[in-house]
Scaffold this motif. Structure first.
Motif, PDB file in Angstrom:
ATOM      1  N   PRO A 137      23.155  12.496 -10.492  1.00 50.26           N
ATOM      2  CA  PRO A 137      24.220  12.545 -11.508  1.00 50.26           C
ATOM      3  C   PRO A 137      24.666  13.953 -11.876  1.00 50.26           C
ATOM      4  O   PRO A 137      25.835  14.159 -12.172  1.00 50.26           O
ATOM      5  CB  PRO A 137      23.610  11.810 -12.704  1.00 50.26           C
ATOM      6  CG  PRO A 137      22.212  11.464 -12.353  1.00 50.26           C
ATOM      7  CD  PRO A 137      21.988  11.717 -10.904  1.00 50.26           C
ATOM      8  N   LEU A 237      22.925   5.355 -17.018  1.00 55.04           N
ATOM      9  CA  LEU A 237      21.990   6.450 -16.744  1.00 55.04           C
ATOM     10  C   LEU A 237      21.140   6.729 -17.977  1.00 55.04           C
ATOM     11  O   LEU A 237      21.533   6.411 -19.090  1.00 55.04           O
ATOM     12  CB  LEU A 237      22.759   7.726 -16.405  1.00 55.04           C
ATOM     13  CG  LEU A 237      23.546   7.753 -15.097  1.00 55.04           C
ATOM     14  CD1 LEU A 237      24.403   9.021 -15.028  1.00 55.04           C
ATOM     15  CD2 LEU A 237      22.583   7.698 -13.912  1.00 55.04           C
ATOM     16  N   ASP A 238      20.005   7.352 -17.771  1.00 52.12           N
ATOM     17  CA  ASP A 238      19.154   7.714 -18.905  1.00 52.12           C
ATOM     18  C   ASP A 238      19.629   8.979 -19.608  1.00 52.12           C
ATOM     19  O   ASP A 238      19.208   9.285 -20.716  1.00 52.12           O
ATOM     20  CB  ASP A 238      17.718   7.882 -18.426  1.00 52.12           C
ATOM     21  CG  ASP A 238      17.108   6.541 -18.051  1.00 52.12           C
ATOM     22  OD1 ASP A 238      16.614   5.863 -18.949  1.00 52.12           O
ATOM     23  OD2 ASP A 238      17.189   6.157 -16.876  1.00 52.12           O
ATOM     24  N   GLN A 239      20.470   9.742 -18.918  1.00 51.03           N
ATOM     25  CA  GLN A 239      21.035  10.952 -19.495  1.00 51.03           C
ATOM     26  C   GLN A 239      22.556  10.883 -19.406  1.00 51.03           C
ATOM     27  O   GLN A 239      23.088  10.341 -18.442  1.00 51.03           O
ATOM     28  CB  GLN A 239      20.591  12.182 -18.685  1.00 51.03           C
ATOM     29  CG  GLN A 239      19.099  12.409 -18.632  1.00 51.03           C
ATOM     30  CD  GLN A 239      18.593  13.151 -19.852  1.00 51.03           C
ATOM     31  OE1 GLN A 239      19.179  14.156 -20.265  1.00 51.03           O
ATOM     32  NE2 GLN A 239      17.530  12.659 -20.441  1.00 51.03           N
ATOM     33  N   GLN A 241      25.720  13.029 -18.654  1.00 49.43           N
ATOM     34  CA  GLN A 241      26.059  14.284 -17.995  1.00 49.43           C
ATOM     35  C   GLN A 241      27.411  14.743 -18.527  1.00 49.43           C
ATOM     36  O   GLN A 241      28.387  13.987 -18.489  1.00 49.43           O
ATOM     37  CB  GLN A 241      26.162  14.073 -16.479  1.00 49.43           C
ATOM     38  CG  GLN A 241      24.934  13.444 -15.840  1.00 49.43           C
ATOM     39  CD  GLN A 241      23.738  14.367 -15.815  1.00 49.43           C
ATOM     40  OE1 GLN A 241      23.897  15.589 -15.741  1.00 49.43           O
ATOM     41  NE2 GLN A 241      22.548  13.811 -15.915  1.00 49.43           N
ATOM     42  N   SER A 307      22.151  15.396 -21.476  1.00 54.10           N
ATOM     43  CA  SER A 307      21.527  15.083 -22.767  1.00 54.10           C
ATOM     44  C   SER A 307      21.257  13.590 -22.891  1.00 54.10           C
ATOM     45  O   SER A 307      21.921  12.773 -22.260  1.00 54.10           O
ATOM     46  CB  SER A 307      22.484  15.527 -23.873  1.00 54.10           C
ATOM     47  OG  SER A 307      22.287  14.797 -25.036  1.00 54.10           O
ATOM     48  N   ARG A 308      20.291  13.211 -23.737  1.00 52.08           N
ATOM     49  CA  ARG A 308      20.094  11.797 -24.028  1.00 52.08           C
ATOM     50  C   ARG A 308      21.381  11.248 -24.634  1.00 52.08           C
ATOM     51  O   ARG A 308      22.040  11.937 -25.420  1.00 52.08           O
ATOM     52  CB  ARG A 308      18.931  11.625 -25.014  1.00 52.08           C
ATOM     53  CG  ARG A 308      17.613  12.112 -24.438  1.00 52.08           C
ATOM     54  CD  ARG A 308      16.599  12.357 -25.503  1.00 52.08           C
ATOM     55  NE  ARG A 308      16.133  11.115 -26.099  1.00 52.08           N
ATOM     56  CZ  ARG A 308      15.138  11.054 -26.969  1.00 52.08           C
ATOM     57  NH1 ARG A 308      14.533  12.177 -27.357  1.00 52.08           N
ATOM     58  NH2 ARG A 308      14.751   9.915 -27.465  1.00 52.08           N
TER      59      ARG A 308
END
Lengths: 412, 412
Positions: A137, A237-239, A241, A307-308
């Motif tokens: 990502p 996604l977990d983050q 972008q 970032s989260r």
């Protein structure tokens, strides 16, 4: 310490640049060829990447395997890359093996085989490279940022498209080669324990017979950054972008050092503003940076943060805030750190032959001449706060393109 | 060319290693401290990572910001890392700034503040680092491979766990520091344009007063690789990530060079078997490699490939086939290429101060002495096919742990 820098243009238009570094035992070399992704036919995006891979698969009297073995027998740590405008072919080896290595590259550049039977495997690799991007990502968001900001063909991803790669035939690769591979499109740079007279003679022998042609034109396209733009790409996604870009000056512009210093205040080391304010003070994101990138006709400032999702909005807001408040003032102490950082990295870079080769090529390509380290040091020494502030006021973050990739869009 | 290598153990047990490289202007330094993830309390996994981040946030008479600024003012390109067994703190700077930089690190190692008010931001960063891993499938599969193969605590991911990081208090960080940060757990290595007598005197002044304690024991755990094992992790990805590992010899073992040469035949350059057979010939995957990794008491061979799901089974089968057929024979020509490759990278590495520092530290840590380049070159020259074949027959790919991450499991 005086630098031993040499330049020579062969009668057929090929450029040779060199720097002698008498205390190393290695030599690095790099061929830059103006034949990158911007020159792909629109229905065959990815063609130049196929060429980059196929060109190493046999040349002169050696077939694919023999060619690879011959380079490995010389201990050449080689690399090839496909860029937006240029292709790069080069390596590092012991200085004693430089001449035989250049002999192999003379075949690669002038007498490649482009074996048809290897095209399918090369296409499969190129398609995998595009698909890999979906699992990366951080790279993906930067690719999408450039696509959305720069006009075609500058904004292209040099990986191309699956459709473009699938339809390409070996004849297309050969045509791309015939059109762009000629001496006036090539810069060869060498750095290391070299003897200039011998190197020049070698290069004249190896490349002097290459037939002259008109250089390929730079791809003209309108300047960017007139309007702000926001694109969100939905992905689980977990983050989140976050990437953004806006116009700055090209390398040849007199403000170039000022632009770099301004980016340095934001993002050079662990005391820089973005790292301190966004990452350290609030722990908002793991990675945040700003950088400067340039084509021949334009330059840009980029920023990135990952970032989260629940902290993505605040991360974006604080990053943008740091960019926007730059014209308000820079501490003398911040500038001193930037000067030290820029100079230290300059001097330390000088110790690597690979880095010197990049500098030679880049200076020649963008500026038409090679700067000495002393010249760059002096320009850094002369930086001052008021000139940088004037510059950032003239080139503020305006016409920003923002791209985010993640589970939710931001308020931009 | 004679190497100028120096070693000294301070009366309090701290080790100083140095190499003089008279032709560079930079100096690299690295402190290795035995306080890595393997020493985290089981309910506070990730504690050593918190320490690594917090220790740079103020030390001696400088607060967090001042400390960071002071390093940047010296142009130190610094880095910190948390490893399974050891933590690393170091940087590269101009040789003229080495003494003041070491002075700052003397504070960092002996007089850190561990400010409680910064713990929360550091925890947030550490948790993001764990979450990032979910978006980096290639790193993720290697983390899971080690977790499944090595017994605890060797198989731990040094990132720790979210639960472990969340419960950690500043007192825990301080206790971890008090338990592990003492001179006999520390190796300092320096390479560059140094004066040994001055350096030694500086280090004795800066670190001589640090109180002696018993060194931390190496974490004993049973040897691995007795049984084959397959773990599949389901995830909707565009690529299937494949990783495998099996036992080899530790660095101190006389077969060490043979193990590295065998891995070199598989995966050293673009003529190596895995690259040629799996990537180039069939275009099965974009990335494939094998490598060797070592702890003090054991070594392992790892292999990785990332492939499109529909080609994952064939990629795995061909990769495994290459590992298994190694004992059947190695061409003399393949060995020659491996020798050239290993020697070229050795000599080229010598030109970077950072790489020399790693070699000094690693040799001392694993072998208890520092090998000269001449010694390593001689060992490479003496490699021969029959000794390598004997070695791979004694250490065949057995007791393999395989981990895959992607949309479907493989037949293993």
């Amino acid at each position: 310490m005086q630098q031993l820098i040499y330049t020579h243009i062969l009668p057929n238009g090929m450029t040779l640049l060199a720097e002698r570094l008498p205390h190393v035992r290695s030599a690095a070399f790099s061929f830059m060829v103006r034949a990158g992704g911007a020159y792909d036919p629109v229905d065959k995006l990815g063609l130049s990447g196929l060429l980059t891979d196929l060109i190493t698969r046999g040349a002169g009297e050696l077939d694919s395997r023999q060619f690879s073995d011959a380079l490995d027998n010389l201990g050449v740590d080689r690399s090839e890359s496909t860029g937006g405008i240029n292709l790069h072919f080069g390596g590092v080896t012991l200085a004693t093996n430089l001449t035989p290595a250049l002999k192999l590259y003379a075949d690669l550049l002038q007498r490649p085989h482009f074996p048809e039977e290897e095209l399918e495997a090369v296409q499969a690799l190129a398609i995998q490279d595009i698909q890999n991007l979906e699992d990366e990502p951080q790279s993906k968001v930067m690719v999408e940022l450039r696509k959305n900001y720069y006009p075609d063909p500058l904004g292209r991803d040099q990986r191309g498209t699956e459709a473009g790669i699938e339809v390409a035939k070996i004849e297309d690769v050969r045509q791309h080669y015939a059109k762009h591979f000629h001496p006036s499109n090539v810069i060869l740079a060498v750095a290391g324990d070299i003897n200039w007279d011998m190197l020049r003679k070698d290069v004249e022998t190896l490349f002097g017979g290459w037939k002259e042609q008109t250089p390929t034109a730079y791809p003209i396209s309108p300047l960017t950054g007139l309007e702000a733009k926001y694109v969100h790409l939905q992905k689980d996604l977990d983050q989140t972008q976050i990437a953004l870009i806006y116009p700055s000056v090209p390398l040849v512009h007199p403000d170039n050092y000022l632009a770099r210093a301004a980016v340095g205040v934001l993002s050079l080391d662990m005391s820089s503003r973005l790292f301190m304010e966004v990452r350290e003070k609030y722990g908002l994101c793991y990675s945040v940076y700003a950088s400067y990138e340039a084509f021949q006709d334009r330059g840009s400032i980029l920023a990135y943060a990952g970032s989260r999702p629940e902290k993505a909005q605040e991360t974006f807001d604080r990053t943008l805030h740091e960019l926007k408040r730059l014209p308000e003032g820079i501490e003398e102490e911040e500038l001193q750190r930037v000067k030290v950082g820029l100079k230290a990295s300059l001097i330390m870079r000088q110790e690597s032959t690979g880095a010197r080769v990049s500098s030679l090529t880049s200076d020649w390509y963008y500026l038409g001449r090679i700067r000495t380290l002393a010249e760059i040091q002096q320009a850094i020494d002369e930086l001052n706060v008021s000139a940088i502030l004037d510059h950032v006021k003239r080139f503020p973050p305006k016409g920003i393109t923002v791209v985010t990739l993640g589970p939710q869009p931001l308020k931009v």
